[in-house]
Design a protein around this motif. Structure first.
Motif, PDB file in Angstrom:
ATOM      1  N   LEU A  72      -2.352   9.453 -25.957  1.00 13.18           N
ATOM      2  CA  LEU A  72      -2.550  10.054 -24.781  1.00 13.18           C
ATOM      3  C   LEU A  72      -2.588   8.824 -23.761  1.00 13.18           C
ATOM      4  O   LEU A  72      -1.628   9.076 -22.597  1.00 13.18           O
ATOM      5  CB  LEU A  72      -4.065  10.425 -24.295  1.00 13.18           C
ATOM      6  CG  LEU A  72      -4.351  11.963 -24.923  1.00 13.18           C
ATOM      7  CD1 LEU A  72      -5.836  12.058 -24.838  1.00 13.18           C
ATOM      8  CD2 LEU A  72      -3.602  12.755 -24.094  1.00 13.18           C
TER       9      LEU A  72
ATOM     10  N   TYR B   5       0.265   8.757 -20.934  1.00  8.77           N
ATOM     11  CA  TYR B   5       0.063   8.567 -19.477  1.00  8.77           C
ATOM     12  C   TYR B   5       0.739   7.443 -18.721  1.00  8.77           C
ATOM     13  O   TYR B   5       1.328   7.596 -17.563  1.00  8.77           O
ATOM     14  CB  TYR B   5      -1.332   8.289 -19.375  1.00  8.77           C
ATOM     15  CG  TYR B   5      -2.010   7.701 -18.129  1.00  8.77           C
ATOM     16  CD1 TYR B   5      -1.914   8.363 -16.944  1.00  8.77           C
ATOM     17  CD2 TYR B   5      -2.411   6.338 -18.282  1.00  8.77           C
ATOM     18  CE1 TYR B   5      -2.101   7.405 -15.707  1.00  8.77           C
ATOM     19  CE2 TYR B   5      -2.695   5.765 -17.052  1.00  8.77           C
ATOM     20  CZ  TYR B   5      -2.724   6.141 -15.716  1.00  8.77           C
ATOM     21  OH  TYR B   5      -3.046   5.881 -14.759  1.00  8.77           O
TER      22      TYR B   5
ATOM     23  N   ILE C 112       1.064  17.085 -23.070  1.00  8.27           N
ATOM     24  CA  ILE C 112      -0.480  17.331 -23.231  1.00  8.27           C
ATOM     25  C   ILE C 112      -0.489  18.767 -24.183  1.00  8.27           C
ATOM     26  O   ILE C 112      -1.014  19.047 -25.010  1.00  8.27           O
ATOM     27  CB  ILE C 112      -1.352  17.691 -22.034  1.00  8.27           C
ATOM     28  CG1 ILE C 112      -1.707  16.300 -21.245  1.00  8.27           C
ATOM     29  CG2 ILE C 112      -2.534  18.465 -22.211  1.00  8.27           C
ATOM     30  CD1 ILE C 112      -2.425  16.365 -20.096  1.00  8.27           C
TER      31      ILE C 112
ATOM     32  N   GLN D 144      -1.938  19.083 -27.772  1.00  9.35           N
ATOM     33  CA  GLN D 144      -2.833  20.154 -28.090  1.00  9.35           C
ATOM     34  C   GLN D 144      -2.426  21.215 -29.178  1.00  9.35           C
ATOM     35  O   GLN D 144      -3.421  21.641 -29.825  1.00  9.35           O
ATOM     36  CB  GLN D 144      -3.342  20.941 -26.781  1.00  9.35           C
ATOM     37  CG  GLN D 144      -4.398  19.867 -25.989  1.00  9.35           C
ATOM     38  CD  GLN D 144      -5.075  20.707 -24.805  1.00  9.35           C
ATOM     39  OE1 GLN D 144      -4.460  21.459 -23.877  1.00  9.35           O
ATOM     40  NE2 GLN D 144      -6.221  20.481 -24.697  1.00  9.35           N
TER      41      GLN D 144
ATOM     42  N   ILE E  69      -8.192  15.996 -26.700  1.00 11.53           N
ATOM     43  CA  ILE E  69      -8.144  15.544 -25.219  1.00 11.53           C
ATOM     44  C   ILE E  69      -9.118  14.777 -24.827  1.00 11.53           C
ATOM     45  O   ILE E  69      -8.881  14.001 -23.913  1.00 11.53           O
ATOM     46  CB  ILE E  69      -7.598  16.968 -24.581  1.00 11.53           C
ATOM     47  CG1 ILE E  69      -7.062  16.373 -23.104  1.00 11.53           C
ATOM     48  CG2 ILE E  69      -9.235  17.626 -24.074  1.00 11.53           C
ATOM     49  CD1 ILE E  69      -5.703  16.234 -23.118  1.00 11.53           C
TER      50      ILE E  69
ATOM     51  N   LEU F 277      -5.282  16.582 -16.998  1.00 13.64           N
ATOM     52  CA  LEU F 277      -6.327  16.393 -17.871  1.00 13.64           C
ATOM     53  C   LEU F 277      -7.576  17.295 -17.970  1.00 13.64           C
ATOM     54  O   LEU F 277      -7.918  17.843 -18.940  1.00 13.64           O
ATOM     55  CB  LEU F 277      -6.966  14.815 -18.024  1.00 13.64           C
ATOM     56  CG  LEU F 277      -6.002  13.770 -18.808  1.00 13.64           C
ATOM     57  CD1 LEU F 277      -6.417  12.491 -18.459  1.00 13.64           C
ATOM     58  CD2 LEU F 277      -5.684  14.123 -20.192  1.00 13.64           C
TER      59      LEU F 277
ATOM     60  N   ALA G  99      -6.829  20.789 -19.090  1.00 15.96           N
ATOM     61  CA  ALA G  99      -6.455  20.678 -20.696  1.00 15.96           C
ATOM     62  C   ALA G  99      -8.076  20.867 -21.294  1.00 15.96           C
ATOM     63  O   ALA G  99      -8.146  20.711 -22.591  1.00 15.96           O
ATOM     64  CB  ALA G  99      -5.800  19.967 -21.184  1.00 15.96           C
TER      65      ALA G  99
END
Length: 101
Positions: free
Chosen positions: A39, A43, A55, A59, A65, A92, A95
């Motif tokens: 992550l 990012y 994302i 997922q 997350i 974020l 999600a």
């Protein structure tokens, strides 16, 4: 690792799905949660629109997350108070990401 107060704007063409999915395969250092690591890498490297797509792939693999760094912080906790990161923070949150406890 020092926290960045802002994020530089990246200019260029949107990435392909294959280019974005590469970030799912980064190995983490010992003691760093693998989901947090990828992550954070995504990012730092991707534009907001590409990070949003990342994302989704993340997922779909059933990854967390809300994975935490060795200090117990989520990525959203790291970036939530940085004004130039608001697009990333919102992605974020959308999600299911959580910020400071």
């Amino acid at each position: 690792m020092a926290e960045r107060k802002d994020k530089k704007k990246v200019i260029g063409e949107p990435m392909t799905d294959e280019q974005i999915k590469v970030f799912l395969d980064f190995s983490s250092e010992e003691g760093v949660d693998a989901d947090f690591h990828v992550l954070e890498k995504a990012y730092r490297a991707l534009r907001a629109e590409d990070f949003g797509r990342f994302i989704g792939f993340f997922q779909t693999q059933g990854r967390d997350i809300n994975a935490r760094d060795p200090q117990g912080r989520t990525l959203l906790t790291h970036i939530d108070d940085h004004p130039k990161c608001s697009d990333y923070a919102q992605l974020l949150r959308d999600a299911g990401g959580t910020g400071p406890d």
